[in-house]
Design an enzyme around this catalytic site. Structure first.
Site, PDB file in Angstrom:
ATOM      1  N   GLU A   1       1.567  -0.661  -5.024  1.00 51.21           N
ATOM      2  CA  GLU A   1       0.566   0.370  -5.342  1.00 51.21           C
ATOM      3  C   GLU A   1       1.325   1.693  -5.345  1.00 51.21           C
ATOM      4  OE1 GLU A   1      -3.158   2.983  -3.917  1.00 51.21           O
ATOM      5  OE2 GLU A   1      -1.509   2.453  -2.615  1.00 51.21           O
TER       6      GLU A   1
ATOM      7  N   ASP B   1       0.836  -1.202   0.000  1.00 48.97           N
ATOM      8  CA  ASP B   1       0.000   0.000   0.000  1.00 48.97           C
ATOM      9  C   ASP B   1       0.873   1.256   0.000  1.00 48.97           C
ATOM     10  OD1 ASP B   1      -2.806   1.029   0.445  1.00 48.97           O
ATOM     11  OD2 ASP B   1      -1.828   1.947   2.176  1.00 48.97           O
TER      12      ASP B   1
HETATM   13  C1  NOJ Z   1      -4.438   3.004  -0.824  1.00 50.55           C
HETATM   14  C2  NOJ Z   1      -5.585   2.087  -0.503  1.00 50.55           C
HETATM   15  O1  NOJ Z   1      -5.919   1.371  -1.655  1.00 50.55           O
HETATM   16  C3  NOJ Z   1      -6.700   2.964  -0.008  1.00 50.55           C
HETATM   17  O2  NOJ Z   1      -7.909   2.258   0.115  1.00 50.55           O
HETATM   18  C4  NOJ Z   1      -6.282   3.574   1.291  1.00 50.55           C
HETATM   19  O3  NOJ Z   1      -7.281   4.475   1.716  1.00 50.55           O
HETATM   20  C5  NOJ Z   1      -4.962   4.332   1.141  1.00 50.55           C
HETATM   21  N1  NOJ Z   1      -3.985   3.612   0.390  1.00 50.55           N
HETATM   22  C6  NOJ Z   1      -4.377   4.613   2.489  1.00 50.55           C
HETATM   23  O4  NOJ Z   1      -3.915   3.428   3.049  1.00 50.55           O
END
Ligand code: NOJ
Length: 595
Positions: A310, A249
């Protein structure tokens, strides 16, 4: 691998002459025995290179205990659905101990399961069942920030400024005469300032802590070796339990620029982010060391453990993150942001493929996830609607058009080399749900800024058309209300309907595996000279035609397709049969042996 003919393009699909108007173009899927192994594909070395990965959002997938929120036991019970769908792996969004201020992306204990979702024993059971079905399991790791309820943050709050406890997070004195102003001008991704001031032990207003996301999500201090050591342990903990990989993440966020300098702001006082760039707190070079540090940890375990990042970074930066001693792959969000237009789609395919060559790692494709408007609704907006606008309250997409194009886009995506990531419910063609009362919305972005936020793509799945909560929960409870149109979209109804979106996905995944479309060794070419609005992608003997226009387009006079057989279509138009490519439709054509 399927037991069909060795030459998959000569498989038992109906031979189709483009002029034969009565040809039925979507053969029935081969039924799989319940619990059958999805494929042997997932067992291959470097399986992640061409895998189809299904994202499970635990709170909305399936609820076994009846509390209205999905759980690990619910996921385990429904794994055969995923095996039958034909995916190779499952990515689980966070299920760790969490106050759920950001649906689990606010972690209070990285090595335990939130009681809402079950126990560590339930996680073990899920991993074991998935592996028995031939499915890999990717877990989500959230290293940029924790929950404010994490014991280490609570200790930091209780400790004095300058203490080792505070050094685990990013605490700073404020600016202004009495420290009453935030340390810099950064704003949070969820709107408002990225800093919150704490009250010190003596009751006086004190330091500020950084949170790039919600106030309840303090950023870790990755300059501190103790933070780094802690996350190495977290990785090992889940690798030992059998995780096949990690979705990282905010993978571009952990290292902040030295000195935490102010960002440049525009005339409205907002952080200025030039096109194609990222805010100052993302994509700083130091973050790259983290993947160099993590890679040997993953490599020390058998079975090709992987990490997918991500990372919303400029394309030119990708090679710095991905490679043999770095991360395995990163989400390519360009495809997800592409408009329904030949030029945009072609560019969104060409660029990542070129980059994949540069980094020697296949790209990834994704159309939906838990953070964006579901593509069955997104494609129902006029083309000038930009991706970033979100679903404003007064906007109503054209649902039928959206679904038609979404199916066509999915079929295009599944024909491309690399890994494909599916988001739960897209195989049912679920739309974004608009009718959610504000008081039930949970997205912190909604709470902070009043925007509708991301709850509309997180509504619990419909499994059974005539059961309470459409089969999501035995009690009929559902943490977000499901709209009545979910009845007709339920998995049980679609499983019986050869024209359903679910059957299209099953058939496409089966063909994708059979034809090895995920493999880079079958390069992509683009067909020139097609009618306006038609994209043609060649993969050897397979041609993928995408009609992005709202009218049917004749392709039968093109000698390149004479005698070609349609392997699958995203939509069958009875009126035109196969003389023409129906409006907003994708076809996979086998040209093997064509005249
Ligand atoms: C990316 C995640 O996919 C999202 O759902 C989240 O709110 C943010 N990162 C913060 O962790």
């Amino acid at each position: 691998m399927s037991s069909q003919s060795a030459d998959p393009l000569a498989a038992d699909t109906r031979t189709i002459d483009p002029l034969a108007a009565d040809a039925s173009i979507v053969p029935s899927p081969t039924p799989k025995a319940p619990g059958a192994v999805a494929s042997d594909h997932g067992q291959a070395p470097e399986w992640w290179r061409d895998a189809v990965v299904y994202q499970v959002y635990p709170r909305s997938f399936a609820d076994a205990d009846g509390d209205g929120m999905g759980d690990l036991a619910g996921i385990t019970a429904h794994l055969p659905h995923l095996a039958a769908l034909g995916v190779d792996a499952v990515w689980l969004s966070p299920f760790y101990t969490s106050p759920q201020k950001d649906a689990g992306y606010d972690v209070a204990d990285y090595m335990d399961v939130d009681p809402r979702f079950g126990t560590l024993a339930d996680a073990d059971e899920l991993f074991a069942r998935a592996h028995a079905l031939g499915l890999r399991v990717i877990v989500d790791i959230v290293p940029n920030h924790s929950s404010d309820q994490h014991p280490l943050f609570q200790e930091a709050l209780a400790a004095a400024p300058g203490s080792p406890e505070r050094e685990m997070y990013v605490f700073r004195d404020g600016r202004g005469e009495h420290g009453e102003l935030p340390p810099n001008n950064w704003t949070s991704i969820f709107h408002g300032p990225a800093w919150t001031r704490v009250t010190e032990a003596d009751g006086a207003p004190g330091q500020w802590y950084l949170h790039i996301f919600d106030t309840s999500q303090p950023d870790w201090n990755w300059e501190n070796p103790e933070v780094r050591a802690m996350f190495r342990d977290v990785l090992r903990f889940w690798l030992e339990r059998g995780a096949d990989g990690f979705r990282v993440d905010v993978a571009h966020g952990m290292i902040k620029p030295e000195g935490l300098p102010d960002a440049t702001v525009n005339s409205e006082g907002l952080i200025d982010i030039p096109d194609g760039e990222v805010p100052v707190y993302f994509d700083n070079d130091g973050v790259l060391d983290i993947y160099r540090e993590w890679r040997p940890i993953l490599d020390a375990y058998p079975g090709d453990r992987m990490m997918v990042l991500e990372a919303w970074i400029p394309e030119r930066r990708l090679p710095l993150y991905i490679g043999a001693e770095k991360a395995h792959q990163s989400f390519n969000f360009g495809f997800l942001q592409a408009r329904w237009d030949v030029g945009a789609l072609r560019a969104a395919i060409e660029k990542p493929l070129a980059l994949a060559d540069a980094v020697q790692s296949p790209t990834t494709w994704v159309l939906s996830n838990h953070d964006v408007i579901r593509h069955a609704s997104r494609f129902g907006f006029p083309p000038e609607h930009s991706f970033g606008e979100g679903l404003a309250r007064d906007e109503e997409p054209d649902a039928a058009l959206g679904l038609l194009r979404a199916r066509a886009a999915s079929l295009l995506m599944l024909s491309l080399p690399g890994a494909a990531y599916l988001y739960q419910g897209e195989e049912l063609g679920l739309p974004e749900v608009r009718e959610i009362p504000d008081e039930l919305r949970e997205d912190p972005a909604h709470k902070r800024a009043g925007v509708p936020g991301r709850d509309g793509c997180r509504v619990p799945l419909p499994w059974l058309h005539d059961a309470p909560a459409y089969g999501f929960s035995p009690s009929g409870r559902s943490w977000l209300p499901q709209p009545p149109e979910f009845a007709d979209l339920a998995a049980d109804i679609q499983a019986e309907d050869p024209d359903s979106t679910l059957e299209m996905y099953r058939r496409a995944l089966s063909l994708r595996h059979e034809l090895e479309l995920g493999r880079h060794e079958r390069p992509v070419s683009f067909l020139e000279g097609l009618p306006d609005g038609v994209l043609g992608v060649g993969r050897g003997d397979l041609v993928v035609l995408v009609n992005t226009t709202g009218r049917s387009v004749r392709v039968d006079e093109d000698p390149r397709f004479a005698g070609a057989r349609v392997l699958i279509a995203s939509h069958e138009d009875d009126a035109t049969g196969l003389r023409a490519l129906p409006a907003d439709t994708t076809l996979w054509l086998s040209t093997a042996g064509a005249r």
